[in-house]
Design an enzyme around this catalytic site. Structure first.
Site, PDB file in Angstrom:
ATOM      1  CG  ASN A  51      55.879  45.502  34.119  1.00 12.46           C
ATOM      2  OD1 ASN A  51      56.762  46.355  34.206  1.00 12.46           O
ATOM      3  ND2 ASN A  51      54.946  45.359  35.048  1.00 12.46           N
ATOM      4  N   GLY A  76      56.236  42.603  50.396  1.00 11.24           N
ATOM      5  CA  GLY A  76      55.791  41.234  50.182  1.00 11.24           C
ATOM      6  C   GLY A  76      56.424  40.224  51.120  1.00 11.24           C
ATOM      7  CE1 TYR A 116      88.265  33.946  79.385  1.00 10.79           C
ATOM      8  CE2 TYR A 116      87.954  31.648  78.751  1.00 10.79           C
ATOM      9  CZ  TYR A 116      87.459  32.825  79.297  1.00 10.79           C
ATOM     10  OH  TYR A 116      86.156  32.866  79.745  1.00 10.79           O
ATOM     11  NE  ARG A 146      56.125  31.738  44.144  1.00 14.83           N
ATOM     12  CZ  ARG A 146      56.128  32.153  42.890  1.00 14.83           C
ATOM     13  NH1 ARG A 146      56.427  31.313  41.913  1.00 14.83           N
ATOM     14  NH2 ARG A 146      55.861  33.414  42.599  1.00 14.83           N
ATOM     15  CG  ASN A 197     111.334  31.477  64.255  1.00 11.93           C
ATOM     16  OD1 ASN A 197     111.138  31.465  63.043  1.00 11.93           O
ATOM     17  ND2 ASN A 197     111.233  30.378  64.995  1.00 11.93           N
TER      18      ASN A 197
END
Length: 483
Positions: free
Chosen positions: A180, A19, A397, A23, A387
């Site tokens: 059903n 289906g 990067y 809606r 630490n």
């Protein structure tokens, strides 16, 4: 005529997923909408597991390629069968059986949009069907408002007489509250025979699978009704509002099950846990938290409030507060948050700490290592008990490639430092605050790159005359002169 019921030596599952779901008003096929870790059809396929079927057939139609691709990911053993024109549920099942000419025994037909269906209910339906040697059994439910649903019409003795779609029902039939559920078990021989007799003489001009029951009753074949233990199991979703309602029901079911297993969920109404998540007893989930995907939480861990974990592993005793985590591993007794972001590949050792406003990606912290606050850690290995000071940036990067940084055991990186990868800070080494480090700092060394400080005397009075700063400086100078 003798009832045509074969022995249930084998089983076939047929899932109706063709289906469009107009809606929903969505480019996504109806059965691919998600709730709590699975798509609608994914939930249905999971519920079908107890059927132990020899084969599973999924009838596809609207945007079939998308549904096929999804099935290949979640249920590669399922066979998609195309219903090019949606001419009704009876037509869909007939197409499915044409793809399984050797099927024998029981055929279980499931609606593809019933995510609350339980595997236990499927097993009980099949058991009742096969034990009764029936030609067909329908899953039914008693509901307060049956509007829009097919009705179960019983005969004088309480047996099933027929199933009537609402648009074809009289006022008397519409008053029936037993509906059903769209889930069926059939004997394959009886089903094939009845499918060949279906007509399109109804309001929608389609072949109704439900008409099979009336045809079987007419020839004296045994049919039955199995009432779902929880009417919610039969609910489907036709629009976004109904989908949200089902999602909330499933949330409550999942949360209740976890709490009964020993998990503390402090505010179930604001806690969302995917069905794919695992949690050990004595874990604590605080309010406004989401556990999604393959997340696992061990005993004694505390999650939240205001935390989202996606595909994240949290070990025993860890605390994760106001954090968003994707694909991370949080070790035993580690602490994370508040306001932390753990990205994929982050691995935190025992008693390590990622504090407030820290982002980590593909970063490994050794046991007891600390990144307390205001830091970005990307593509790095940080040794045990090291630490990292506030405001540190792991500059991984270069605009083209990502590079790795290694910080050795018990090293100390001062605040407001930039570690320019690839670079290594040796065990026990120190980095002075405010440094930009692009060369190795050997073990036990101090790395310093900041320029020497110089003070320009009288600058405020000359360059900011008449300001509150100049006035404050003048007062301070006068006070010092008077000492």
């Amino acid at each position: 005529m003798e009832p045509r019921v074969s022995q249930a030596s084998r089983r076939t599952v047929v899932v109706l997923a063709a289906g469009e779901g107009k809606r929903m008003k969505s480019a996504t096929p109806k059965v691919l909408h998600e709730l709590l870790g699975r798509t609608l059809v994914g939930h249905v396929l999971a519920a079908a597991g107890p059927a132990a079927a020899e084969r599973t057939i999924v009838v596809v139609g609207h945007q079939a390629d998308q549904v096929r691709a999804h099935l290949a990911e979640i249920a590669p053993e399922a066979v998609p069968v195309l219903q090019a024109e949606q001419n009704g549920t009876g037509h869909a099942v007939r197409i499915a059986l044409d793809a399984a000419p050797d099927a024998t025994g029981t055929v279980l037909v499931l609606s593809g949009d019933a995510p609350l269906l339980r595997g236990e209910t499927v097993a009980a339906l099949i058991e009742a069907h096969e034990a009764g040697n029936r030609a067909a059994t329908v899953l039914a439910a008693a509901v307060d408002d049956p509007t829009g649903l097919g009705r179960i019409v019983r005969d004088a003795s309480g047996g099933l007489a027929r199933i009537v779609e609402e648009r074809d029902a009289s006022a008397e039939v519409r008053a029936i509250r037993e509906i059903n559920g769209g889930i069926y078990a059939f004997d394959v021989v009886a089903l094939r025979d009845a499918l060949g007799k279906l007509s399109t003489d109804n309001d929608q001009g389609e072949e109704y699978l439900t008409d099979v029951f009336g045809l079987l009753v007419e020839v004296g074949s045994p049919v039955g009704v199995f009432v779902a233990p929880d009417a919610a199991e039969t609910l489907g979703a036709n629009d976004r509002a109904q989908l949200a309602g089902l999602r909330a029901m499933l949330r409550d079911r999942v949360n209740t099950a976890w709490m009964r297993s020993g998990v503390a969920i402090l505010d179930p109404a604001t806690t969302w846990i995917d069905v794919t998540v695992t949690i050990e007893p004595d874990a604590v989930i605080d309010q406004n938290s989401q556990l999604r995907g393959g997340t696992s939480v061990a005993a004694g861990a505390v999650i939240g409030p205001d935390t989202t974990l996606i595909d994240t592993t949290v070990a025993a005793g860890a605390t994760v507060l106001r954090t968003h985590s994707i694909g991370a591993l949080i070790g035993p007794d580690a602490t994370v948050g508040p306001f932390s972001f753990l990205r994929p590949g982050t691995r935190l050792g025992r008693k390590s700490k990622v504090g407030g406003f820290v982002e980590a990606k593909n970063a490994e912290l050794g046991d007891g290592a600390k990144v307390p606050h205001l830091t970005y850690v990307g593509d790095a290995t940080i040794g045990a008990k090291a630490n990292i000071g506030a405001g540190t940036i792991f500059a991984n990067y270069d605009g083209v490639n990502k590079h790795h940084t290694t910080v050795g055991e018990a090293a100390f990186v001062g605040s407001d430092t930039v570690l320019i990868a690839p670079v290594e800070i040796g065990p026990g080494a120190y980095v002075a605050a405010g440094s930009a480090i692009q060369k190795e700092v050997p073990a036990g060394n101090l790395g310093v790159t900041r320029a020497p400080q110089r003070n320009v005397e009288g600058w405020t009075a000359r360059r900011r005359a008449g300001t509150v700063s100049a006035e404050a400086a003048e007062r301070a100078a006068a006070e010092k002169k008077g000492e």
